[in-house]
Design an enzyme around this catalytic site. Sequence first.
Site, mmCIF file in Angstrom:
data_model
loop_
_atom_site.group_PDB
_atom_site.id
_atom_site.type_symbol
_atom_site.label_atom_id
_atom_site.label_comp_id
_atom_site.label_asym_id
_atom_site.label_seq_id
_atom_site.Cartn_x
_atom_site.Cartn_y
_atom_site.Cartn_z
ATOM 1 N N LYS A 102 0.846 -1.197 0.000
ATOM 2 C CA LYS A 102 0.000 0.000 0.000
ATOM 3 C C LYS A 102 0.882 1.249 0.000
ATOM 4 O O LYS A 102 1.903 1.307 0.703
ATOM 5 C CB LYS A 102 -0.900 -0.040 1.252
ATOM 6 C CG LYS A 102 -1.957 1.048 1.315
ATOM 7 C CD LYS A 102 -2.847 0.860 2.561
ATOM 8 C CE LYS A 102 -3.960 1.884 2.642
ATOM 9 N NZ LYS A 102 -4.849 1.663 3.815
ATOM 10 N N SER A 133 -9.913 1.670 2.729
ATOM 11 C CA SER A 133 -9.034 2.506 1.938
ATOM 12 C C SER A 133 -7.958 1.742 1.182
ATOM 13 O O SER A 133 -7.369 2.278 0.249
ATOM 14 C CB SER A 133 -8.361 3.533 2.849
ATOM 15 O OG SER A 133 -7.495 2.868 3.766
ATOM 16 N N SER A 191 -10.209 -0.860 6.829
ATOM 17 C CA SER A 191 -9.588 -0.696 5.508
ATOM 18 C C SER A 191 -8.875 -1.900 4.929
ATOM 19 O O SER A 191 -8.441 -1.867 3.776
ATOM 20 C CB SER A 191 -8.614 0.472 5.524
ATOM 21 O OG SER A 191 -9.339 1.671 5.399
HETATM 22 N N1 GLN Z 1 -13.426 3.701 6.041
HETATM 23 C C1 GLN Z 1 -12.910 4.117 7.311
HETATM 24 C C2 GLN Z 1 -12.541 5.574 7.269
HETATM 25 O O1 GLN Z 1 -12.784 6.179 6.301
HETATM 26 C C3 GLN Z 1 -11.753 3.267 7.706
HETATM 27 C C4 GLN Z 1 -10.523 3.632 7.014
HETATM 28 C C5 GLN Z 1 -9.357 2.811 7.433
HETATM 29 O O2 GLN Z 1 -9.493 1.758 8.047
HETATM 30 N N2 GLN Z 1 -8.180 3.318 7.110
HETATM 31 O O3 GLN Z 1 -12.006 6.112 8.182
#
Ligand code: GLN
Length: 487
Positions: free
Chosen positions: A78, A153, A177
């Site tokens: 990532k 994400s 995410s």
């Molecule tokens: N979708 C969640 C957010 O927008 C989790 C994101 C994540 O785990 N990095 O914060």
Amino acid sequence: MSGHDLLALSAKEAADEIRHGHVSADELFEAYRTRAAADAAAGENGLNAFTWVADEAPAPAAPPSKQAPLSGVPLAVKDLFCTEGVPSQSGSKILAGYRPPYSATVVKKLAAAGTTLLGKTNQDEFAMGSSNENSAFGDVRNPWDRSRVPGGSSGGSAAAVAAGLAPWALGTDTGGSIRQPAALCGIVGLKPTYGSVSRYGMIAFASSLDQAGPFARDVTDTALLFQQMVGQDSCDSTSLQHPEAIELPKGVDLKGIRIGVPEELTGDGIESGVRDAFNASLALAEQLGATIETTHLPHAPHALSAYYLIAPAEASSNLARFDGVRYGHRAEADDLLSMYTRTRAEGFGPEVKRRIMLGTYALSSGYYDAYYGRAQKVRTKISEDFSNAFETFDFIVTPTAPTVAFRLGEKTDDPLEMYLQDFCTVPMSLAGIPAISIPNGLSDGLPVGLQIAGPAFSENRLLRAAYVLEQALGFDGSAVRRNGGAS
Ligand code: GLN
């Protein structure tokens, strides 16, 4: 072996074949590199899963050791992991072109274990999002249906593995995410116990929640990658030694396993196809010998509200360092203050700005106790709910996400609707406990994910239960992997 046969190997098979001299690491790397590079070259006509692809296999710092357990297996990483000399931009324009002078601990550990860096994967900006539509480098598409999102994400990592552009990948999970994109793309994703993997060199979003974890096409590969990731790190004071050596999962049944189904996370809001797959998996677990009972996590319905105060609060502090002085984008201005403000106004995207404002507000004097302080209390209550549940149950299971992959653009106008994607995953993040998502069927031709959560440091048991279920479920994502997500 032909290129196709090479790509059909799981990461474990590839590692074994390389070790026995049946497969050449260079050929394997080239087979993946060609596919990843073709996808990257296609931009948004492809999956747009990568933000950078290696030109060639990196020369190992030491002579290649045949002993290294993962010797010669390519790895997608990532974007937010710092990789020395390689773009590490966390999906943000403010870090466009930034090449760090050092690598994250987990990246170094995996290099030492023999993996080769294949590429960096697209993500929501600073890991804020559930659809990968918040990336400064364009949307990522779901290989099962390119009109749909891969989740976020870590959407690039999930899409790359599901489409066979990488054998496995690193992601991070702050509120879901890893698990949610794994579910939406039909692969396996593990969010480990908080602290079991070093955060050093991960571009921070919310430090008390961020955790690195593996994406893979099956549970065995997930365990194999995780094995090499764990460990205490003197550069991350929140890291801990895992009390158990991570094992590759074995087993054929779930005899004696007690599974709790929390009513609060499995009721309204779960789409019917997801619910059907969930119920079928519960029935299967029962056939395999587990006992299933309804249970309660009374404070879980407040998890999302607490998360969307705590995570933005921490983000507003972490992101203060991006001011145009030390990293990335810098705006032209006559004085220092205007340079800071213009840099940030130009460099951050709308969701990141929204979170910085929310977080700054929640931390401001006069509101701190009412918002941030209160959210921390809710967090404690949620941890206690899990501790109570684990007195009776080995695992808590829920659907990973309330829906299957949704269409690009479908939720972008309504942030609250988007935040609901994290409904089932955020409670475990607040409690710091491990949770895995495995594919447990299709709904309207799109993958569904099952989430299994256990007590802190229960990864070995979690992986074993996931493995047994995976064998019984027989989910097959190979067709999507073969065609590389071209639809
Ligand atoms: N979708 C969640 C957010 O927008 C989790 C994101 C994540 O785990 N990095 O914060």
